[in-house]
Design an enzyme around this catalytic site. Structure first.
Site, PDB file in Angstrom:
ATOM      1  N   SER A   1      12.215  51.555 -35.987  1.00 11.05           N
ATOM      2  CA  SER A   1      11.415  52.585 -35.544  1.00 11.05           C
ATOM      3  C   SER A   1      12.348  54.045 -34.166  1.00 11.05           C
ATOM      4  O   SER A   1      12.819  54.943 -35.315  1.00 11.05           O
ATOM      5  CB  SER A   1      11.635  51.269 -34.061  1.00 11.05           C
ATOM      6  N   LEU A   2      13.206  53.530 -33.891  1.00 10.00           N
ATOM      7  CA  LEU A   2      13.860  54.588 -33.318  1.00 10.00           C
ATOM      8  C   LEU A   2      15.270  54.814 -34.426  1.00 10.00           C
ATOM      9  O   LEU A   2      15.070  56.919 -34.899  1.00 10.00           O
ATOM     10  CB  LEU A   2      14.987  54.836 -32.209  1.00 10.00           C
TER      11      LEU A   2
ATOM     12  N   GLN B   1      17.107  50.944 -32.028  1.00 12.23           N
ATOM     13  CA  GLN B   1      17.416  49.958 -30.332  1.00 12.23           C
ATOM     14  C   GLN B   1      17.624  49.065 -30.377  1.00 12.23           C
ATOM     15  O   GLN B   1      16.761  47.409 -31.316  1.00 12.23           O
ATOM     16  CB  GLN B   1      16.030  50.571 -29.999  1.00 12.23           C
TER      17      GLN B   1
ATOM     18  N   ARG C   1      11.788  61.089 -26.296  1.00 10.73           N
ATOM     19  CA  ARG C   1      11.373  59.536 -26.641  1.00 10.73           C
ATOM     20  C   ARG C   1      12.207  58.514 -25.666  1.00 10.73           C
ATOM     21  O   ARG C   1      11.365  57.512 -25.066  1.00 10.73           O
ATOM     22  CB  ARG C   1      11.844  59.074 -27.599  1.00 10.73           C
TER      23      ARG C   1
ATOM     24  N   HIS D   1       6.645  49.131 -29.431  1.00 11.02           N
ATOM     25  CA  HIS D   1       5.372  49.284 -30.140  1.00 11.02           C
ATOM     26  C   HIS D   1       3.941  49.036 -29.599  1.00 11.02           C
ATOM     27  O   HIS D   1       3.628  47.490 -30.239  1.00 11.02           O
ATOM     28  CB  HIS D   1       5.973  48.854 -30.616  1.00 11.02           C
TER      29      HIS D   1
ATOM     30  N   GLN E   1       3.878  56.098 -33.918  1.00 12.98           N
ATOM     31  CA  GLN E   1       4.766  54.576 -33.998  1.00 12.98           C
ATOM     32  C   GLN E   1       5.174  54.524 -32.491  1.00 12.98           C
ATOM     33  O   GLN E   1       5.462  53.274 -32.974  1.00 12.98           O
ATOM     34  CB  GLN E   1       6.200  55.869 -34.589  1.00 12.98           C
TER      35      GLN E   1
END
Length: 305
Positions: free
Chosen positions: A92-93, A10, A117, A201, A250
């Site tokens: 991440s994503l 992202q 998510r 996060h 995560q």
């Protein structure tokens, strides 16, 4: 092949992403059509229409995954063998795209998961006023000290260790105010508040992590057929149950991107492909090590450049 795949997360989204690929290649258009059918609404329209909707977490996340998969399918049609990649890593994503590349997740499951998510993270962001701050020039040690300082005013944590001097802290707004005021005193050249929906996060996202953990229980995850580097530990993970747990954790855990890239480099991987959207990961890798090469596939013209 001694080549890795870097999958964007992202922040790489932009209005119209993937449209040029869909117009140029039927397999890319078919990928967006498939995504629209899976989700039950026109994701392609949301990605390609004008306005700020593309920056919503619940749109950006499935949109980025679909764009990356569409580009990778084009590359496959032109001879790229995904299963022969030396490593797969996603920011991440981007881990969901990496796990699709590695054969661990189907496109349908990955897409449904990232839609959920994104919705869950948007909901958590709406519930707790929070954000993220980039600390330019800060060391890992000073970032953790600043996060500890900020935590006196609310949730505050190191969120991304992307590259030397590129660290991001996440948390509640009052905590970030303290971090930014003290940043220069702790060695950072500059502190920049990021334009994001919330404190990703960090513990601000705990409700999202819990919803994702529940959804992950019903999804089949296979052992990756290529080396998959995790954000959570910065190294390879092959056990499907560990991957399942890490995908949930995560959301609140720091992204150890620099550690995972150094692991890939130590394995001798010095060539990478970064499909779109964007070219963010190539820039980050150059801050870690200037020697590796990254082939961009951000736009169709890159295939002949």
């Amino acid at each position: 092949m001694n080549q890795g795949l870097l999958l964007p997360g992202q922040g790489a989204q932009y209005e119209g992403m993937g449209r040029d690929w869909a117009e140029a290649f039927p397999v890319a258009q078919a990928t967006f059509d498939e995504a629209d059918a899976i989700l039950g609404f026109s994701l392609s329209e949301k990605c390609w229409s004008s306005g700020d909707e593309i920056n919503r977490t619940d749109v950006a996340q499935p949109g980025i995954l679909t764009t990356s998969v569409a580009i990778l399918r084009v590359l496959e049609s032109q001879g790229l063998k995904l299963h022969e990649a030396s490593v797969c890593a996603g920011l991440s994503l981007g881990e969901y795209t990496a796990l699709w590349c590695a054969g661990s997740l189907t496109f349908e499951d990955a897409l449904r998961l990232v839609r959920l998510r994104g919705e869950a993270m948007q909901g958590a962001a709406d519930a707790i006023p929070s954000s993220m701050t980039s600390l330019m020039g800060a060391s890992e040690e000073s970032a953790y000290k600043l996060a500890e300082l900020g935590s006196g005013a609310g949730i505050c944590a190191v969120a991304n260790l992307n590259a030397p001097g590129q660290v991001i802290i996440s948390g509640e707004l009052a905590a970030l105010d303290i971090v930014e005021e003290a940043a220069k005193d702790h060695g950072a050249r500059r502190a920049v508040r990021l334009t994001v929906a919330g404190g990703f996060h960090s513990e601000c996202m705990r409700p999202a992590a819990q919803k994702l953990e529940e959804a992950l229980r019903s999804v089949e995850i296979k052992a990756p057929r290529t080396l998959f580097l995790s954000n959570v530990n910065g190294g390879p993970v092959s056990d499907p149950e560990i991957i399942r747990g890490q995908l949930a954790s995560q959301v609140c855990a720091p992204v150890l991107w620099e550690k995972s890239m150094r692991h890939a480099l130590e394995l001798g991987v010095n060539r990478f492909i970064e499909p779109g959207p964007g070219t963010v990961l190539a820039g980050i890798l150059r801050k870690i090590d200037k020697d590796p090469t990254v082939q961009s596939a951000a736009k169709p013209a890159d295939l002949v450049s």
